[in-house]
Design an enzyme around this catalytic site. Structure first.
Site, short mmCIF file in Angstrom:
data_model
loop_
_atom_site.label_atom_id
_atom_site.label_comp_id
_atom_site.label_asym_id
_atom_site.label_seq_id
_atom_site.Cartn_x
_atom_site.Cartn_y
_atom_site.Cartn_z
N GLY A 142 -5.35 46.81 -36.37
CA GLY A 142 -5.65 47.67 -35.23
C GLY A 142 -7.10 47.52 -34.82
O GLY A 142 -7.70 46.46 -34.99
N GLU A 143 -7.66 48.57 -34.25
CA GLU A 143 -9.04 48.68 -33.76
C GLU A 143 -9.45 47.58 -32.79
O GLU A 143 -10.62 47.33 -32.56
CB GLU A 143 -10.04 48.77 -34.93
#
Length: 319
Positions: free
Chosen positions: A287-288
């Site tokens: 993610g991120e």
């Protein structure tokens, strides 16, 4: 709504066919250049300014035990982003993207979607506005990511609400759920789907399940479309958020690339439903925005070839 410029894309394709290579031999590089040409309305598309934004939010569904980490980790990770210590910071530095982090009321989690709506309409619109405001009008490409403990459960619920299926079809390990955790996540998603089965529009779906970072992603995607800025979506959670917009408009994500195929099990099913072909598949599931930022490097390489290669005439080669 702003539309893809077919004449610019055709001009880019004609240019590709004059370069010192067999036609089509650069594969996806060529179609990426055409994609950028159509949205930038120029045959020589550029990325002089790339923006990456990570939206962060907290979720009431964590009260159901769907994540092995406490919600306080969200704020700690936001600080890590701002201090330059996360994976996304390193990848953005190499990829040449300016990174910003937008934390959305981390001290006020959304509601538990198995007990009621995650947000009211005002909260959804406020988060969408924050997403739209985060977009830099001078950017030529926008990389989107997210952070929020519990948001893989939210993503599974959004994907199921948008494309159908049960919780079991969409949940994955997220930050490390074991078999018992996956079973719990699936039951929680199913309870939410049953409670909110009347949700039909994008806004209603976001109200039902949340979260603020998902709504902000939707707002950023919509604003980027207005500005003709192509978007690179990250993995399962980011893609599931943006896909909610398809409930209102099947063309809403035409300006979006999916940066990579996440290892989260629901992502392959999701990108198929979205009719998207991820740029990369590297078994990432962090993610991120990490996978999307790696895809930006591929996009830059595609445009360097498109704009920098010699034509047969320039090289003095008879085609």
């Amino acid at each position: 709504m702003t539309q893809f410029n077919l004449s610019s894309a055709r001009a880019a394709r004609d240019h590709q066919n004059q370069l010192t290579k067999p036609p089509g031999s650069l594969g996806r590089f060529e179609t990426l250049a055409e994609f950028m040409a159509g949205w930038q309305e120029r045959a020589d598309p550029r990325v002089d300014r790339a923006q990456a934004v990570v939206f962060a939010g907290n979720h009431g569904i964590c009260a159901r035990g769907v994540n092995p980490f406490p919600a306080s980790v969200t704020a700690l990770m936001v600080e890590n982003f701002r201090n330059g210590g996360a994976a996304i910071n390193q990848i953005c530095r190499v990829a040449g993207a300016d990174l910003s982090v937008v934390a959305l009321d981390l001290d006020r989690p959304t509601g538990d979607f198995t007990a009621g709506p995650a947000m009211d309409a005002t909260e959804v619109m406020r988060a969408m506005h924050a997403g739209a405001q985060a977009v830099d009008p001078a950017a030529q490409v926008l990389v989107l990511g997210e952070m929020g403990i519990g948001n893989s459960t939210v993503a599974a619920a959004l994907a199921a609400a948008t494309f159908g299926g049960s919780g079991e079809d969409w949940v994955g390990p997220g930050t490390g759920s074991d078999a018992a955790g996956l079973s719990l996540k699936a039951r929680v998603v199913d309870q939410g789907l049953e409670l909110h089965d009347a949700a039909e529009t994008s806004i209603e779906t976001l109200m039902a399940f949340g979260g603020r970072e998902q709504a902000a992603i939707c707002g950023a995607v919509m604003r980027a479309r207005e500005l003709r800025i192509p978007v690179i979506l990250d993995g399962f959670i980011c893609s599931a958020a943006a896909a909610v917009l398809l409930r209102d408009d099947p063309d809403a994500l035409a300006h979006c690339l999916v940066g990579h195929l996440s290892l989260e099990p629901g992502h392959r099913r999701l990108v198929t439903a979205m009719k998207k072909d991820p740029v990369l598949a590297l078994d990432m599931r962090l993610g991120e925005g990490s996978g999307a930022a790696v895809a930006l490097m591929i996009l830059r390489a595609a445009l360097e070839c498109h704009n920098g290669m010699a034509s047969f005439a320039e090289a003095g080669i008879s085609a």
